[in-house]
Design an enzyme around this catalytic site. Structure first.
Site, PDB file in Angstrom:
ATOM      1  CG  ASP A  70      -1.620   1.270   1.487  1.00 41.86           C
ATOM      2  OD1 ASP A  70      -2.349   1.701   0.587  1.00 41.86           O
ATOM      3  OD2 ASP A  70      -1.447   1.854   2.577  1.00 41.86           O
ATOM      4  CG  ASP A  72      -1.998   7.397   0.243  1.00 42.67           C
ATOM      5  OD1 ASP A  72      -0.990   7.674  -0.420  1.00 42.67           O
ATOM      6  OD2 ASP A  72      -3.159   7.645  -0.136  1.00 42.67           O
ATOM      7  CB  THR A 177      -1.917   3.327  -4.163  1.00 44.45           C
ATOM      8  OG1 THR A 177      -2.458   4.568  -3.689  1.00 44.45           O
ATOM      9  CG2 THR A 177      -1.370   3.535  -5.560  1.00 44.45           C
ATOM     10  CB  ALA A 178      -7.244   4.540  -3.682  1.00 40.67           C
ATOM     11  CE  LYS A 222      -5.231   0.154  -1.851  1.00 42.46           C
ATOM     12  NZ  LYS A 222      -4.427   0.511  -0.657  1.00 42.46           N
ATOM     13  CG  ASP A 245      -1.914   2.767   6.472  1.00 43.71           C
ATOM     14  OD1 ASP A 245      -2.610   3.663   7.001  1.00 43.71           O
ATOM     15  OD2 ASP A 245      -1.978   2.515   5.259  1.00 43.71           O
ATOM     16  CG  ASN A 248     -10.494   1.136   4.661  1.00 43.57           C
ATOM     17  OD1 ASN A 248     -11.647   0.834   4.943  1.00 43.57           O
ATOM     18  ND2 ASN A 248      -9.967   2.299   5.011  1.00 43.57           N
TER      19      ASN A 248
END
Length: 317
Positions: A70, A72, A177-178, A222, A245, A248
């Site tokens: 991930d 962020d 990542t989004a 994801k 982290d 979600n």
């Protein structure tokens, strides 16, 4: 980079839109990784690296294993989308009022350590309207500059050390990542990673339409992206690792045989402890209750924890 954030938590299983977003992200990631691989091969022809010590994990030479990170608050402090927004404001893509909203959302994310659904939805809609009508090549070029200005100094050394351990073992390492796939690809290139899975924005003749392909690459999407990429790459997910982290990303973490909670939020920490997952927190100098890091990443992890502790001490004094 059609969308600058759009993190919209949904507590549900994957839908058709999630599958579409995941498959689109996987296809875009594979295309971008070919270019990144060519660039690294050219760079490797002019330099010679010293062979690293063989760690117990990741397993050296296991080509059916890979690592998924991930972005962020796992690889980078804060949210990539908000840093990107600052860069666009500097280049007069939008007005001061919108910058203030970006700043507030970023402050919330940094202090609370969790994603606020309303903030993420707002960022997503703003991003789509901002980039609509712009060329993909233009935003890619600007993205390179913004990385140097706002992102390069926010990479967690510890997490980067973990990624490097997988690379040193001959495994591929992907960001998941989004954030827009274009932004994610730039960060992956700068960190020397294999490539990136990110939210795919629709473009026609190289111009953004202001729409997404499927939905933001978040939560179940994801996991679908990782599943699709693993199938295309011939990976054994049971031998792969994933790092995040956020609670979600539990769907993604649950897919692999080696899940890691990095700088975990409260829900993820509780979930990880209940399942005996490995944890690491670089936000302070403290070690988590259960620490599991590849041997080759030990120095990077120590550097990350030390740097965070020093920064925290300076802020408090």
């Amino acid at each position: 980079m059609a969308a600058l954030g759009w993190l919209t938590p949904r507590r549900r299983s994957a839908t058709a839109r999630s599958v579409l977003a995941g498959e689109a992200a996987a296809e875009a990631a594979r295309k971008s990784s070919l270019q990144l691989e060519r660039e690294r091969e050219e760079a490797a022809a002019t330099t010679e690296a010293e062979a690293p010590a063989e760690p117990e994990f990741p397993v050296v030479g296991d080509v059916q294993a890979a690592a998924f990170f991930d972005l962020d608050n796992t690889v980078m402090q804060g949210a990539a989308i908000f840093h990107f927004g600052r860069g666009l404001y500097k280049r007069k893509f939008f007005q001061r009022r919108e910058l203030a909203r970006f700043a507030w959302q970023q402050a919330w994310f940094r202090l609370a350590g969790v994603e606020d659904p309303e903030h993420m939805q707002d960022a997503r809609e703003s991003a789509l309207s901002i980039v609509k009508g712009h060329r993909v090549s233009e935003l890619m070029s600007i993205g390179e500059e913004i990385y140097d200005e706002y992102m390069a100094d926010r990479i967690w050394p510890g997490t980067r050390g973990l990624a490097q351990a997988h690379l040193d073992a001959g495994q591929k390492v992907w960001l998941v990542t989004a954030a827009p796939v274009e932004t994610a690809t730039i960060i992956a290139r700068r960190l020397g990673l294999t490539g990136a899975l990110g939210t795919v924005a629709e473009s026609v003749d190289g111009v953004y339409t202001g729409k997404l392909v499927g939905e933001p690459l978040h939560g179940p999407a994801k996991a679908e992206a990782v599943r699709a990429l693993a199938a295309a790459e011939g990976l054994d997910l049971g031998r792969c690792a994933a790092y995040s982290d956020s609670h979600n990303d539990i769907p993604m973490l649950s897919l692999v045989g080696h899940p890691y909670a990095i700088n975990p939020d409260t829900k993820l920490r509780k979930h990880a402890r209940a399942r005996d997952w490995r944890l690491r927190d670089y936000r302070t100098g403290r070690k988590a209750a259960k620490v599991g890091i590849p041997a080759a990443a030990g120095l990077g992890a120590l550097a990350g924890g030390t740097a965070a502790a020093v920064a925290l001490h300076r802020r408090r004094h």
